[in-house]
Design an enzyme around this catalytic site. Structure first.
Site, PDB file in Angstrom:
ATOM      1  N   SER A 264      -2.787   0.239  -2.727  1.00 18.15           N
ATOM      2  CA  SER A 264      -2.726   1.690  -2.881  1.00 18.15           C
ATOM      3  C   SER A 264      -1.877   2.291  -1.773  1.00 18.15           C
ATOM      4  O   SER A 264      -1.548   1.622  -0.788  1.00 18.15           O
ATOM      5  CB  SER A 264      -4.132   2.288  -2.828  1.00 18.15           C
ATOM      6  OG  SER A 264      -4.613   2.242  -1.499  1.00 18.15           O
ATOM      7  N   LYS A 265      -1.558   3.561  -1.963  1.00 17.23           N
ATOM      8  CA  LYS A 265      -0.769   4.265  -0.970  1.00 17.23           C
ATOM      9  C   LYS A 265      -1.499   4.277   0.367  1.00 17.23           C
ATOM     10  O   LYS A 265      -0.881   4.200   1.419  1.00 17.23           O
ATOM     11  CB  LYS A 265      -0.524   5.691  -1.470  1.00 17.23           C
ATOM     12  CG  LYS A 265       0.238   6.566  -0.491  1.00 17.23           C
ATOM     13  CD  LYS A 265       0.682   7.837  -1.155  1.00 17.23           C
ATOM     14  CE  LYS A 265       0.620   9.048  -0.244  1.00 17.23           C
ATOM     15  NZ  LYS A 265       0.974   8.849   1.151  1.00 17.23           N
ATOM     16  N   ARG A 266      -2.821   4.333   0.305  1.00 20.32           N
ATOM     17  CA  ARG A 266      -3.608   4.364   1.540  1.00 20.32           C
ATOM     18  C   ARG A 266      -3.402   3.091   2.382  1.00 20.32           C
ATOM     19  O   ARG A 266      -3.408   3.141   3.598  1.00 20.32           O
ATOM     20  CB  ARG A 266      -5.085   4.574   1.235  1.00 20.32           C
ATOM     21  CG  ARG A 266      -5.597   5.864   1.878  1.00 20.32           C
ATOM     22  CD  ARG A 266      -6.995   6.207   1.408  1.00 20.32           C
ATOM     23  NE  ARG A 266      -7.053   6.292  -0.059  1.00 20.32           N
ATOM     24  CZ  ARG A 266      -8.088   5.881  -0.792  1.00 20.32           C
ATOM     25  NH1 ARG A 266      -9.146   5.334  -0.217  1.00 20.32           N
ATOM     26  NH2 ARG A 266      -8.073   6.026  -2.106  1.00 20.32           N
TER      27      ARG A 266
END
Ligand code: GLU
Length: 507
Positions: A264-266
């Protein structure tokens, strides 16, 4: 025409709902490699039938990403071609016609249930699903008379068209990566194919109709679309298009660099790597997400790294150009298991591509960085500096920190280094060295080297003490390549100036 003998035509069909995720880039890359390898076509189709999720600028962003990465399309939005329009929002009339065909043949029906009515049913029935077991309890053209249906339409009620899934049928999805998956149609629900309110089809109908009309031979897409595949097979069957149904290939997920779950972007924010090809400025929130391009990755490195996420050529070769990848790529050797996003490996690839590219090319990329520090340097000189320094960096911009001493004389001298390397007699010895260098007519690296060595020997000085002090004077600290590579490149005048200043300051 038998599927095996068809012209290879594949498509990348993003929905313009935001920046392109790196997983989408890999999907497009695999489609591109497969198309090129088979002398086929790669289509760029925009799937924008869900107007609620449309994001301004996303389409242009996606196109720009592929331009940067060197993934080229043969036809589609902005490329033209004989199967257009390629933007689904411009194909309403086509979809309407095919929805009507399903309605006329009894393979689909109109449903008038309001959201409230559907909610109520969900509350009434555990695990409610709109299907053969429940559809006759609902308000649709199967449970109502033709007259009732017409009355609702005449009164302006909106409806959706649902696919009528016959229970108890065997549905076979033949996937080039996953093999044969068979399911029972009873588990499927009557999916919405069309909404009268916006006169637009849903993803499923538009996707199947377009793949058919655009003569798509292979559908290569992410694993997240695997659950839709049985429905898609049934739709091909309902239209009588089974003979030309594309071959499916569902790619594995990209996984977090560590731990479990989807990338994910996180993860990128946490560990410091981008998950988008280009920097993205969210038009609504104004939030900025980092991109590979702006983070100074070379497109070739990104392509090479992505190609190996979920596929490998079976030999130990890791560095491959786009041409190599086209030759070697094998869809049937893509793995079913998720591919861990090893961003450290990605950085390694970037380093390797800096080495692989010519000094001239890297100097060309480095030049604007140098200029941004208000330094003017001749391209030839920069090339030489790059050739000496590029082995030490993972990113081109890091060349500045590694080599700024070539352009800018030290103003201060690293304290620790000075303490250790600038001795009582250093000033005197550096003074001798300066005189010696000044006397050289030939300031070539070789000649300096020879002359200085001779002098050190004659005087019985230590090689280390001289070179360390010399380095401190020219660089300001203890780093850098071979000393004469430095003095040679900055030139006689500058080298002497730096030596004499160090003598004065350090004493
Ligand atoms: N519009 C879908 C997407 O955004 C396309 C899925 C497919 O390739 O069938 O990925």
């Amino acid at each position: 025409m038998a599927v095996e003998n068809r012209r290879v035509r594949v498509r990348f069909a993003p929905s313009p709902t935001g920046p392109l995720h790196i997983g989408g880039v890999r999907t497009a890359l695999y489609n591109y490699l497969f198309a090129r390898q088979n002398g086929g076509d790669l289509i760029f189709r925009i799937e924008d039938t869900d107007s609620n999720r449309f994001v301004e600028g996303a389409e242009e962003y996606i196109l720009e990403s592929f331009r940067w990465l060197g993934i080229k399309f043969d036809e589609g939005v902005s490329f033209g071609g004989n199967y257009g329009p390629y933007r689904q929002s411009e194909r309403r009339d086509i979809y309407k016609k095919y929805v009507q065909i399903l309605l006329d043949s009894g393979k689909a029906y109109m449903a008038f249930d309001t959201p409230e009515e559907l909610d109520q049913k969900r509350a009434e029935i555990d695990n409610f699903q709109y299907d053969a077991s429940t559809r006759m309890q609902m308000r649709n053209s199967l449970s109502m008379t033709a007259g009732e249906v017409q009355a609702l339409i005449d009164a302006g009620h909106q409806y959706v068209v649902r696919f009528k899934v016959e229970p108890g049928e065997k549905v076979v999805v033949n996937d080039l990566i996953r093999g044969v998956v068979t399911i029972d149609s009873t588990i499927l629900d009557d999916k919405v194919l069309y909404k009268s309110a916006d006169e637009l089809p849903t993803y499923h109908l538009a996707n199947i109709v377009d793949d058919h009309l655009m003569e798509v031979s292979h559908v290569i897409r992410g694993e997240e679309w695997l659950p839709s595949a049985p429905l898609h097979v049934l739709l091909y069957r309902a239209f009588g298009w089974e003979d030309t149904m594309p071959q499916f290939a569902h790619l594995s997920l990209l996984l977090k660099p560590e731990g479990n779950g989807k990338l994910s972007k996180r993860d990128g924010d946490r560990l410091g790597f981008p998950v988008f090809p280009l920097e993205w400025h969210d038009p609504k929130s104004g939030a900025v997400s980092s991109g590979f391009r702006e983070s100074d990755y070379l497109p070739e490195a990104v392509i090479n790294f992505l190609a190996l996420l979920g596929w490998n050529p079976g030999d130990d070769v890791e560095l491959m150009t786009m041409e190599d990848l086209i030759a070697k790529f094998d869809l049937s050797k893509c793995s079913k298991a998720g591919a861990r996003f090893d961003y450290k490996k990605m950085i390694w690839f970037n380093h390797e591509y800096i080495l692989k590219k010519s000094d001239k090319e890297i100097a060309g990329i480095f030049m604007p960085v140098v200029k941004s520090h208000s330094v003017e340097v001749a391209p030839e000189l920069l090339e030489k500096i790059v050739s000496l320094m590029k082995g030490r960096v993972n990113f081109v911009h890091e060349l500045w920190d590694a080599s700024s001493f070539y352009f800018i004389a030290p103003e201060t001298y690293d304290e620790k280094t000075a303490k250790k390397r600038w001795k009582e007699d250093s000033a005197q010895k550096m003074g001798e060295l300066a005189d010696l260098l000044e006397s050289l007519d030939d300031f070539s690296i070789e000649n300096q080297d020879a002359a200085v060595h001779r002098w050190i020997e004659e005087k019985g000085y230590g090689m280390g003490e001289i070179m360390n002090a010399f380095r401190l004077a020219l660089v300001g600290e203890g780093k850098g390549p071979q000393m004469f590579d430095i003095s040679g490149l900055i030139g006689k005048e500058e080298a002497l100036k730096r030596l004499r200043r160090a003598i004065e300051v350090l004493g």
